[in-house]
Scaffold this active site. Sequence first.
Site, PDB file in Angstrom:
ATOM      1  N   ASP A 107       0.879  -1.180   0.000  1.00 32.49           N
ATOM      2  CA  ASP A 107       0.000   0.000   0.000  1.00 32.49           C
ATOM      3  C   ASP A 107       0.914   1.226   0.000  1.00 32.49           C
ATOM      4  O   ASP A 107       1.152   1.836   1.045  1.00 32.49           O
ATOM      5  CB  ASP A 107      -0.915  -0.016   1.227  1.00 32.49           C
ATOM      6  CG  ASP A 107      -1.847   1.185   1.287  1.00 32.49           C
ATOM      7  OD1 ASP A 107      -2.034   1.832   0.235  1.00 32.49           O
ATOM      8  OD2 ASP A 107      -2.355   1.484   2.383  1.00 32.49           O
ATOM      9  N   GLY A 269      18.781  -9.388   1.086  1.00 30.06           N
ATOM     10  CA  GLY A 269      19.569  -8.878  -0.031  1.00 30.06           C
ATOM     11  C   GLY A 269      20.174  -7.516   0.270  1.00 30.06           C
ATOM     12  O   GLY A 269      21.311  -7.231  -0.109  1.00 30.06           O
ATOM     13  N   ASP A 270      19.437  -6.682   0.972  1.00 30.45           N
ATOM     14  CA  ASP A 270      19.952  -5.348   1.343  1.00 30.45           C
ATOM     15  C   ASP A 270      21.157  -5.482   2.262  1.00 30.45           C
ATOM     16  O   ASP A 270      22.145  -4.749   2.116  1.00 30.45           O
ATOM     17  CB  ASP A 270      18.865  -4.527   2.060  1.00 30.45           C
ATOM     18  CG  ASP A 270      17.568  -4.472   1.273  1.00 30.45           C
ATOM     19  OD1 ASP A 270      17.630  -4.501   0.034  1.00 30.45           O
ATOM     20  OD2 ASP A 270      16.503  -4.392   1.896  1.00 30.45           O
TER      21      ASP A 270
END
Length: 272
Positions: A107, A269-270
Amino acid sequence: MMFDVVTVGEGMLRLSPPRYERIRRMRTLDVHVCGSQGNVASNIARLGMKTAFATKVPNNALGLLMKDHYMSCGVDASLIQFVDDSRLGVNFIEFGATPRPSAVVYDRRNSAASTIAPGDYDWDEILKGVRLAYTDGIFPGLSKNCTEATFEFVKAARRQGCQIAFDVNYREHLWSPEEARRVQSEIIKNVDILITTQWDSEIVFGYKGSYEDIIKKFHDEFGCKIVAITLREVYDVLRGAWNTMVYTDGRVLHGRKHEIDVIDRFGGGDSW
């Protein structure tokens, strides 16, 4: 103030029902700050380097929550801009339990960060002396003006002599693979360090074959000095394996495979 690393993008709130509950049955929510570019700035700050995260947040208590979070991670918050009458992007995470997979409901449309546009930051001044400028494929996908702002950020980083790092990080709810490839191709040709996955490489760029073939294709097509690919094996929602491979100076370097228990895969992944 001179920084080691500057990132730009969107910070969000992550809301998740506790104890593997379903979103459709949720009554309480665990709250976390999330967002790939802010994660990178936070993780690098934890290693002792000076980092800054550029973003926009709503001019209300939620915006202050975001700013306080990044400051608590050691990130310089002077590049966080407050926007009146705006909103914060939110995503709802439903953690899976075998055989049910995890699920995400986004959102984030018309968030404050999606209004970032060219001219909002004096990048030539901000990036002076910066060692690494970083963003990823999520930021330009937020809006047309974010696409143009990404181009502006990368061009200024190149002018200032920064190393530029970029993660393909494709999100299908933001744009089509064709549009992502068109935009990211313009960005990646200016990138020194590229990070990708097998899935993103195939979906966005159509690259198939071995992992070695994929990272060499990025190097050959775009000239990136370093191309890194994360290799993830998923046994079930609670077990997996992690490995990496890097192409640099004409060589392929292989990481060591790690068998892992999956506590919370979002942001893995970050952190890598």
